[in-house]
Scaffold this motif. Structure first.
Motif, PDB file in Angstrom:
ATOM      1  N   THR A  10       0.813  -1.224   0.000  1.00 37.52           N
ATOM      2  CA  THR A  10       0.000   0.000   0.000  1.00 37.52           C
ATOM      3  C   THR A  10       0.845   1.272   0.000  1.00 37.52           C
ATOM      4  O   THR A  10       0.312   2.372  -0.020  1.00 37.52           O
ATOM      5  CB  THR A  10      -0.907   0.043   1.240  1.00 37.52           C
ATOM      6  N   LEU A  11       2.150   1.127  -0.010  1.00 42.39           N
ATOM      7  CA  LEU A  11       3.042   2.296   0.069  1.00 42.39           C
ATOM      8  C   LEU A  11       3.241   2.904  -1.318  1.00 42.39           C
ATOM      9  O   LEU A  11       3.561   2.204  -2.277  1.00 42.39           O
ATOM     10  CB  LEU A  11       4.397   1.877   0.660  1.00 42.39           C
ATOM     11  N   ASN A  12       3.049   4.227  -1.411  1.00 33.38           N
ATOM     12  CA  ASN A  12       3.295   4.972  -2.646  1.00 33.38           C
ATOM     13  C   ASN A  12       4.316   6.069  -2.351  1.00 33.38           C
ATOM     14  O   ASN A  12       4.163   6.814  -1.371  1.00 33.38           O
ATOM     15  CB  ASN A  12       2.019   5.619  -3.179  1.00 33.38           C
ATOM     16  N   CYS A  13       5.345   6.190  -3.185  1.00 36.16           N
ATOM     17  CA  CYS A  13       6.391   7.186  -2.933  1.00 36.16           C
ATOM     18  C   CYS A  13       6.807   7.884  -4.234  1.00 36.16           C
ATOM     19  O   CYS A  13       6.772   7.287  -5.316  1.00 36.16           O
ATOM     20  CB  CYS A  13       7.627   6.535  -2.308  1.00 36.16           C
ATOM     21  N   THR A  14       7.222   9.146  -4.082  1.00 35.22           N
ATOM     22  CA  THR A  14       7.741   9.939  -5.193  1.00 35.22           C
ATOM     23  C   THR A  14       9.027  10.631  -4.748  1.00 35.22           C
ATOM     24  O   THR A  14       9.094  11.180  -3.651  1.00 35.22           O
ATOM     25  CB  THR A  14       6.734  11.000  -5.654  1.00 35.22           C
ATOM     26  N   ILE A  15      10.046  10.604  -5.606  1.00 38.85           N
ATOM     27  CA  ILE A  15      11.311  11.284  -5.336  1.00 38.85           C
ATOM     28  C   ILE A  15      11.497  12.384  -6.377  1.00 38.85           C
ATOM     29  O   ILE A  15      11.381  12.143  -7.586  1.00 38.85           O
ATOM     30  CB  ILE A  15      12.494  10.303  -5.378  1.00 38.85           C
ATOM     31  N   GLU A  16      11.778  13.589  -5.902  1.00 38.83           N
ATOM     32  CA  GLU A  16      11.994  14.728  -6.782  1.00 38.83           C
ATOM     33  C   GLU A  16      13.138  15.570  -6.247  1.00 38.83           C
ATOM     34  O   GLU A  16      13.455  15.524  -5.067  1.00 38.83           O
ATOM     35  CB  GLU A  16      10.738  15.600  -6.875  1.00 38.83           C
ATOM     36  N   GLU A  17      13.731  16.367  -7.135  1.00 35.66           N
ATOM     37  CA  GLU A  17      14.713  17.343  -6.692  1.00 35.66           C
ATOM     38  C   GLU A  17      14.108  18.736  -6.784  1.00 35.66           C
ATOM     39  O   GLU A  17      13.228  18.996  -7.602  1.00 35.66           O
ATOM     40  CB  GLU A  17      15.987  17.282  -7.531  1.00 35.66           C
ATOM     41  N   GLU A  18      14.585  19.613  -5.916  1.00 31.15           N
ATOM     42  CA  GLU A  18      14.162  20.999  -6.007  1.00 31.15           C
ATOM     43  C   GLU A  18      14.764  21.621  -7.259  1.00 31.15           C
ATOM     44  O   GLU A  18      15.859  21.265  -7.680  1.00 31.15           O
ATOM     45  CB  GLU A  18      14.603  21.774  -4.766  1.00 31.15           C
ATOM     46  N   GLY A  19      14.037  22.558  -7.868  1.00 33.38           N
ATOM     47  CA  GLY A  19      14.492  23.171  -9.101  1.00 33.38           C
ATOM     48  C   GLY A  19      15.863  23.812  -8.976  1.00 33.38           C
ATOM     49  O   GLY A  19      16.168  24.462  -7.979  1.00 33.38           O
ATOM     50  N   THR A  20      16.702  23.614  -9.983  1.00 41.21           N
ATOM     51  CA  THR A  20      18.036  24.192 -10.021  1.00 41.21           C
ATOM     52  C   THR A  20      18.094  25.198 -11.160  1.00 41.21           C
ATOM     53  O   THR A  20      17.834  24.849 -12.313  1.00 41.21           O
ATOM     54  CB  THR A  20      19.100  23.093 -10.248  1.00 41.21           C
ATOM     55  N   ASP A  21      18.431  26.453 -10.853  1.00 45.10           N
ATOM     56  CA  ASP A  21      18.444  27.506 -11.865  1.00 45.10           C
ATOM     57  C   ASP A  21      19.366  27.139 -13.024  1.00 45.10           C
ATOM     58  O   ASP A  21      20.527  26.763 -12.820  1.00 45.10           O
ATOM     59  CB  ASP A  21      18.898  28.832 -11.254  1.00 45.10           C
TER      60      ASP A  21
END
Length: 272
Positions: free
Chosen positions: A83-94
């Protein structure tokens, strides 16, 4: 029923409602996510923050900081298997755009997983490529009076060195042509050329070709530096300085010739 009994019954009902949901979280469950970070242009200075977000479970460290070539592991525990749902993202880099490459993902091109089970292990590769930046060229003519049929055509060529060409490929050394435009005066023209800079920066210059010797050029675009997220702007001024003689009529030309002969004769007499 007194107040004390009512409270006991209420607490019992709440416990009965909560116990099943508490029992759903399985003690000892564990899922891991290995994240690698790469700047495709070789940027080994800037850092990025990578975050994991899940719908349930326990995450001891939800944010991690990485630089070029780094890898980190996120661990999620205490969840119900499947039942586990996960998302990995990076913060925007100029100045950069991120692309994601995940194994075992349910959503291609993103590091997102749905229905994660106990013991699952995933990888997420994040690559940053430099975005295009603009070189803005202002072309201005300085013309007073009749331009005497001077050829005002011109063309501009932009050359840059150390530009980003593609994934993990940076061209070093000799300059290469980035853009080309054709124009004609008078007035003011605006041109925009785009380049994907290499790391730490790209050196650029704008070369102008004119087609008449009566045109004098002031080129303020000879030493430009562009880098990820930072473009450049400059100005080229063309002045038509050859005036007067071509505007004379044939009678005026005859008078001018006689004057020149007269000056020559007087000079000759002084030396005789």
């Amino acid at each position: 029923m007194n107040m004390k009994c009512a409270k006991i019954i209420l607490l019992a009902l709440l416990a009965a409602m909560l116990l099943p949901s508490l029992a759903m979280a399985q003690t000892g469950t564990r899922a891991t996510f290995l994240v690698t970070k790469d700047f495709a242009d070789g940027n080994n200075v800037d850092e990025v923050t990578v975050t994991i977000d899940c719908n349930t479970g326990i995450i001891l460290d939800q944010d991690k900081v990485l630089d070029d070539g780094d890898s980190v592991e996120f661990v999620v525990t205490e969840f119900t298997s499947g039942t586990l749902n996960c998302t990995i993202e990076e913060e925007g880099t100029d100045g950069y755009s991120a692309t994601y490459d995940a194994t075992g993902t349910n959503t291609p091109e993103e590091c997102t997983w749905v229905g994660i089970a106990n013991g699952d292990a995933y990888t997420c590769g994040i690559t940053n490529e430099p975005d295009e930046v603009d070189i803005e060229v202002t072309k201005t003519w300085n013309i007073e009076g009749d331009n005497n049929n001077v050829n005002l055509n011109y063309d501009l060529r932009v050359f840059c060195s150390n530009v980003y060409e593609g994934m993990v490929e940076v061209v070093l050394g000799a300059s290469q042509q980035i853009g080309y435009s054709i124009g004609e005066g008078p007035g003011t023209d605006e041109f925009t050329f785009s380049v994907r800079p290499g790391f730490p920066s790209s050196s650029c210059y704008v070369d102008e070709r004119t087609y008449d010797s009566a045109i004098e050029t002031q080129n303020g675009c000879q030493n430009l530096t562009v880098s990820a997220g930072n473009g450049a702007s400059c100005e080229i001024i063309n002045t038509v300085f050859f005036e007067g003689i071509p505007t004379l009529s044939q009678y005026g030309m005859a008078i001018m010739a006689l004057l020149m002969l007269g000056v020559g004769f007087v000079g000759f007499r002084r030396f005789v």
